[in-house]
Scaffold this active site. Structure first.
Site, PDB file in Angstrom:
ATOM      1  N   GLY B  46      23.233 -42.839 -13.576  1.00  0.00           N
ATOM      2  CA  GLY B  46      22.515 -41.625 -13.911  1.00  0.00           C
ATOM      3  C   GLY B  46      21.248 -41.549 -13.074  1.00  0.00           C
ATOM      4  CD  GLN B  51      15.392 -41.929 -12.319  1.00  0.00           C
ATOM      5  OE1 GLN B  51      16.336 -41.280 -12.719  1.00  0.00           O
ATOM      6  NE2 GLN B  51      15.429 -43.252 -12.210  1.00  0.00           N
ATOM      7  CB  CYS B  91      15.516 -47.438 -15.364  1.00  0.00           C
ATOM      8  SG  CYS B  91      14.877 -45.908 -14.672  1.00  0.00           S
ATOM      9  CG  LEU B  92      19.085 -46.226 -10.316  1.00  0.00           C
ATOM     10  CD1 LEU B  92      19.751 -44.995  -9.727  1.00  0.00           C
ATOM     11  CD2 LEU B  92      19.577 -47.488  -9.611  1.00  0.00           C
ATOM     12  CG  HIS B 133      17.887 -43.761 -19.162  1.00  0.00           C
ATOM     13  ND1 HIS B 133      17.599 -45.091 -19.307  1.00  0.00           N
ATOM     14  CD2 HIS B 133      17.414 -43.410 -17.929  1.00  0.00           C
ATOM     15  CE1 HIS B 133      16.976 -45.525 -18.219  1.00  0.00           C
ATOM     16  NE2 HIS B 133      16.850 -44.522 -17.356  1.00  0.00           N
ATOM     17  CD  GLU B 134      19.367 -40.812 -15.888  1.00  0.00           C
ATOM     18  OE1 GLU B 134      18.297 -40.554 -15.297  1.00  0.00           O
ATOM     19  OE2 GLU B 134      19.859 -41.966 -15.924  1.00  0.00           O
ATOM     20  CG  HIS B 137      13.998 -40.587 -15.842  1.00  0.00           C
ATOM     21  ND1 HIS B 137      13.004 -41.490 -15.547  1.00  0.00           N
ATOM     22  CD2 HIS B 137      15.151 -41.304 -15.882  1.00  0.00           C
ATOM     23  CE1 HIS B 137      13.534 -42.706 -15.409  1.00  0.00           C
ATOM     24  NE2 HIS B 137      14.845 -42.621 -15.613  1.00  0.00           N
TER      25      HIS B 137
END
Ligand SMILES: C[S@@+](CC[C@H](N)C(=O)[O-])C[C@H]1O[C@@H](n2cnc3c(N)ncnc32)[C@H](O)[C@@H]1O
Ligand SMILES: [Zn+2]
Lengths: 473, 164
Positions: B46, B51, B91-92, B133-134, B137
């Site tokens: 995701g 991000q 997380c990225l 989660h996304e 962000h």
């Protein structure tokens, strides 16, 4: 977000049941093979327990599924196939293994969380506990191997093998034998047998000195001299290819024979042929094709272990330009159905170990019974016929082609030969009779009911020699 | 097409609140595709526009094993329901840190596709977790915000040291 399982947190251990369920979901849900899973997730199949759970659950997938269904209050949704498989792996352990039942169940329950479905913990726990307490389903599942074959497969086996059908399906649920082929280019069969004796292996001598069937299957890497290439693992049925070929070659000529293995990867029969030709002192040049580069690379790796040198055949150099007789094997990645394959002058002999359903190796590859379909048999048949017809054009007059499959079904065997002979005027089937197996109209069929062999088919085809002078009446 | 650059915690730009998308043009489709490609390459399951320092309400998600079931969601609105469940997340933008976070088990998603067409579906399991989660962000929120202050401190320190 990143995949949480990408890196297990410190101290978190691998859940083998969960991984087995995930592998099952790839195979059943996405129509993958065990081989594909092994390539994608090598770490899974490195665990012997994983292998046991995956193979065992696949083998009994249908009958265990019946039993599980009866214990589910309502069927699971399609998207919960992963949960279904987790429970099936649990069910398999309750029925077929000596694994402590509480451990089997609690590990399956723990797997729910990692699947992102912690809501299912209660469900999985409840169903497996009920099954643990209830012995009826386990008694019902007495060895009726037919129930582990999909209905269409059952009928096809019954139709083609009316007398042997039940035995054949029972054989499909047995463990496969393990036969070793001594690499005669590296060690004499006598020396190898001595090494086996010293190491305490028990075995049975096969029909040729190099074939030894172990009493107990082993990890291949445990065999004496494995890393030094002293031997390969190859079923007895597959070892007939080289011997059949050798018996048919005209070895009275002084020029080296040009021989092609047309579907060669990963090289089992190719390397056997190499070892046998060298052993008999037959002058030759060997070529091998496969249409999958990755599989050819695997072949190269195996060849390196066995000490069989290979090179990439570049057609512009001609058949004789890159290697001397009896030396390296020329490899070519190409579709065997392509027009104008680069084999000129024509070949003296061809082995066509055609891609097939693998229906003769179901006990070795338990995924096969769940993946093949009637339609796929006919698709294979079309490809087999195309390969045969195309390769035939590259065979010299008087030359030999050995056709083989590891299938027990006529669709991929006699029916292919029948169509081929019907359309080819210069071919005749001349398969020699053998001591065991069944003689078919054109060829020779082995069945897995023979405890020593997989199901396998051979047909030896001869191309009419040119008559010198007088024309044929 | 170059991959987009992913911001790393504790970069303050990750704290920006994204604004709604109102123009559905070719540039938007292209951006969403780039976002997806960047996510696959990372690799991740995701990625939110925030991000990559684009403060528009766009997220991409694909939890499938084969990477063939992408969701590209514009202006997503979530209605989470069901029990709270705890699952491991990474997380990225917070590389190599994994920890347990509580989320709702199910989520009803209303969003638009890249052409502005409305779409609705319900997600559970990993897909539900990943979408929540996304969307965090887009609000300038990170999964580490849910952890204890002690753990958060340790993570920021580790990442700062790694950045040196
Ligand atoms: C039965 S396996 C061969 C096993 C091999 N002879 C051995 O003994 O180890 C069939 C092989 O044919 C290859 N194959 C499938 N279609 C082909 C094609 N059209 N042309 C050439 N090879 C093909 C497959 O990649 C596969 O490696
Ligand atoms: Zn993130």
């Amino acid at each position: 977000m990143t995949e949480p399982t990408a890196k297990p947190a410190k101290g978190q251990k691998i859940n083998v049941r969960l991984d087995a369920a995930r592998a099952l979901t790839r195979i059943i849900g996405q129509h993958r093979t065990i081989e594909w899973v092994r390539a994608e997730r090598p770490q899974w199949l490195q665990s012997p327990l994983h292998t046991q759970l995956l193979y065992g659950t696949l083998r009994h997938y249908l009958s265990l599924g019946e039993a599980l269904h009866r214990h589910l209050r309502r069927p699971l949704k399609d998207k919960d196939l992963d949960l279904y498989h987790l429970m099936l792996v649990g069910t398999y352990q309750l029925k077929y293994t000596a694994i402590a039942e509480y451990a089997a169940i609690s590990e399956c329950v723990n797997g729910c969380k990692a699947l992102g479905k912690p809501w299912a913990r209660g469900l999985v726990n409840g169903v497996l506990r009920t099954m643990q307490r209830d012995d009826n389903w386990r008694l019902d599942l007495a060895a009726v191997a037919a129930l582990d074959h999909p209905p269409w497969l059952r009928s096809l086996i019954a139709k083609q093998y009316p007398a042997e059908a039940d035995d054949l399906m029972a054989a499909n649920n047995q463990r496969a034998p393990m036969t070793v082929r001594v690499n005669r280019s590296r060690v004499t069969p006598e020396d190898f047998r001595q090494k086996l004796d010293t190491a305490g292996f028990e075995y049975q001598q096969g029909p040729w000195p190099e074939a030894l069937t172990l009493d107990q299957p082993q990890l291949a890497s445990m065999l004496p001299g494995w890393d030094q290439g002293a031997c390969s693992v190859q079923d007895l049925s597959a070892q007939h290819a080289a011997h059949l070929m050798l018996s048919a070659l005209q070895t009275n000529t002084s020029a080296p024979l040009n021989i092609l293995d047309a579907c060669a990867a990963p090289g089992g029969k190719l390397f056997h042929l190499r070892e046998a030709l060298a052993d008999k002192g037959v002058a030759h040049r060997l070529f091998a094709l496969d249409d999958k580069e990755k599989r050819l690379q695997d072949l190269e790796t195996i060849g390196a272990r066995l000490g069989h040198t290979t090179y990439r055949y570049e057609p512009e150099h001609g058949l004789t330009g890159q290697a001397r007789a009896n030396e390296a094997i020329g490899l070519l990645c190409i579709d065997g159905c392509s027009p104008n394959l680069p084999f000129d002058p024509p070949l003296d002999a061809i082995l066509l170990d055609a891609p097939c359903s693998g229906s003769g190796t179901i006990r070795r590859n338990p995924d096969i019974r769940l993946l093949i379909t009637e339609a796929s048999l006919l698709e294979q048949q079309a490809l087999q016929l195309r390969l045969l017809q195309n390769l035939w054009q590259h065979l010299v007059a008087g030359g030999t082609l050995v056709y083989s499959t590891c299938s027990v079904f006529a669709e991929e065997n006699d029916q292919v030969i029948h169509s081929f002979l019907g359309a080819t005027s210069d071919a005749s089937a001349q398969t020699p009779a053998q001591g065991y197996g069944q003689t078919t109209k054109y060829g020779w069929q082995m069945l897995p009911t023979d405890p020593l062999t997989d199901g396998f088919y051979y047909c030896l085809l001869r191309k009419q020699a040119v008559q010198d002078g007088a024309a044929n009446p | 097409m170059p991959l987009l650059k992913i911001l790393h915690h504790p970069d303050p730009r990750l704290r920006t609140k994204a604004t709604a998308v109102s123009t559905f043009d070719e540039a938007l489709s292209e951006f969403a595709r780039n976002l997806l490609t960047t996510m696959y390459a990372a690799p991740g399951i995701g990625l939110a526009a925030t991000q990559v320092n684009v403060h528009k309400r766009v997220i991409v998600v694909d939890i499938s094993e084969e990477k063939d079931q992408p969701h590209m969601l514009v202006n997503p609105v979530l209605e989470p329901y069901g029990d709270k469940i705890k699952g491991e997340e990474g997380c990225l933008s917070v590389p190599d840190i994994y920890d347990s976070v509580e989320r709702f088990e199910y989520v009803k998603v209303s969003a638009q596709d890249v052409h502005g067409e409305p779409l609705q579906f319900t997600a559970d399991g990993m897909l539900s977790i990943c979408i929540q989660h996304e969307c965090d962000h887009l609000e300038g929120k990170l999964f580490v915000d849910y952890l204890s202050s002690l753990k958060r401190g340790r993570i920021s320190k580790a990442l700062r040291e790694r950045a040196k």
